[in-house]
Motif scaffolding. Structure first.
Motif, short mmCIF file in Angstrom:
data_model
loop_
_atom_site.label_atom_id
_atom_site.label_comp_id
_atom_site.label_asym_id
_atom_site.label_seq_id
_atom_site.Cartn_x
_atom_site.Cartn_y
_atom_site.Cartn_z
N GLN A 295 0.89 -1.26 0.02
CA GLN A 295 -0.02 -0.04 -0.03
C GLN A 295 0.87 1.23 -0.03
N ALA A 296 2.03 1.12 0.92
CA ALA A 296 2.87 2.31 0.92
C ALA A 296 3.71 2.73 -0.66
N SER A 300 4.61 3.64 -6.81
CA SER A 300 6.17 3.23 -6.77
C SER A 300 6.32 2.45 -8.15
N SER A 301 7.56 2.39 -8.64
CA SER A 301 7.82 1.72 -9.81
C SER A 301 7.93 0.17 -9.22
N ALA A 307 12.06 -4.05 -4.56
CA ALA A 307 13.15 -3.97 -3.58
C ALA A 307 12.62 -3.88 -2.08
N ALA A 308 11.28 -3.04 -1.88
CA ALA A 308 10.99 -2.97 -0.54
C ALA A 308 10.52 -4.04 -0.17
N LEU A 309 9.99 -5.19 -0.85
CA LEU A 309 9.31 -6.47 -0.50
C LEU A 309 10.61 -7.38 0.02
N ALA A 310 11.78 -7.29 -0.97
CA ALA A 310 12.73 -7.87 -0.81
C ALA A 310 13.48 -7.48 0.77
N GLN A 311 13.50 -6.35 0.99
CA GLN A 311 14.20 -5.75 2.28
C GLN A 311 13.31 -6.15 3.39
#
Length: 330
Positions: A295-296, A300-301, A307-311
């Motif tokens: 949601q956040a 975004s691309s 990248a956010a999910l991987a982090q």
């Protein structure tokens, strides 16, 4: 893999053809290690080495726990023998990684496990046993190519089985042979006899049932227990599920399992239960946080979202656990 499993498969090569992974490896060096000293010291079995050898082994526990065999006993209490059956299971576990890892590296890792888990006076003999086992596996490759062993019928399967038995005295003593292969041989003899009944075109269905009943009655106790074990575990876990549905406590579940199995097995299952509950809690937390991240990053691309999910994954799970997450993301 037991021969019984061949009955429901398209090919019958899994048990007898599994040794083909040695093809292309070249001759396995079979060298003699120094004979273990006859003097036995009071050495307690030590924990094994950690760390997966190949990717497919990540998240698994090596078969053949020599510590369970010894239960922390000293050499004199063990009588100086070797845990032959456990060693064979260990050998096969690590050898299943051939293809992902070279044979030399696998042998070195098995040697490491032996050195870590057995006293020095036993470790030398165990390493010699490994070289004998590798040479035996090579001989099985040639056996599997023999014309009489080709095909999926019961005669070909029996030829491979009898050929395997005939090979063993070249590599193993009677004690080693019985300890490493005795149970599997009994299981496979029973399975071949059943396969002969199933493949006999002259028998009616009633006659087949009669002959299978005779085999049931003559089945060795250890083989019968092995065949019935999965059904017993399923029945037990059905009882556990019913007990929990009625509000049963962990203590009551432990008592039920201990009575059906033994306290040690009940304790291991209790650990599995706890680990499963912890895993499901972690997954629920991850799914909630993953939804928040998505949601956040809605605007975004795709690269930024990935990248956010991987982090997120790397912050909450080990590398071995991350591949399991895909099953919870759909």
């Amino acid at each position: 893999m037991k021969l019984e499993a061949l009955w429901s498969q398209a090919t019958a090569t899994q048990r007898w053809g599994a040794v083909a992974f040695f093809l292309g490896v070249g001759l396995v060096a079979w060298w003699q290690w120094p004979s273990p000293s006859s003097a036995e010291s009071e050495v307690v079995l030590r924990p094994g080495a950690d760390g997966a050898l190949v990717r497919s082994h990540e998240g698994t526990v090596p078969d053949g726990d020599l510590r369970l065999w010894g239960q922390g006993k000293t050499l004199s209490a063990l009588g100086g023998g070797l845990p032959y059956a456990e060693l064979r299971r260990m050998f096969d576990y690590f050898l299943s990684g051939l293809g992902e890892q070279g044979l030399a590296a696998i042998v070195a890792r098995i040697d490491q496990e032996i050195q870590a888990q057995l006293p020095q006076t036993q470790a030398g003999a165990a390493k010699v046993l490994l070289r004998k086992y590798l040479a035996y596996k090579e001989a099985l490759v040639a056996l599997d190519k023999a014309p009489a062993a080709q095909g999926q019928g019961v005669e070909a399967i029996r030829q491979r089985f009898e050929g395997m038995l005939a090979l063993r005295p070249r590599f193993f003593t009677p004690v080693e042979n019985e300890a490493m292969f005795g149970f599997d041989d009994a299981y496979d003899r029973d399975a071949i006899a059943r396969l002969e009944v199933h493949q006999n075109p002259t028998l009616s269905e009633a006659q087949k049932r009669e002959r299978l009943a005779v085999l049931d009655a003559a089945m060795p106790a250890a083989v019968k227990a092995e065949r019935e074990a999965p059904r017993q575990i399923i029945n037990l876990e059905n009882q556990v599920a019913a007990l929990r549905a009625q509000g049963g406590t962990d203590a009551q579940v432990f008592a039920l399992r201990a009575k059906a199995l033994n306290p040690e097995a009940a304790q291991r299952l209790a650990v599995v239960d706890r680990e499963e509950r912890e895993w499901q809690t972690r997954i629920a937390d991850y799914q909630r946080e993953r939804q928040r991240v998505l949601q956040a990053n809605a605007n975004s691309s795709s690269g930024e979202r990935d990248a956010a999910l991987a982090q997120l994954q790397q912050s909450r799970f080990s590398p071995a656990e991350i591949p399991r997450l895909a099953a919870y993301e759909n």
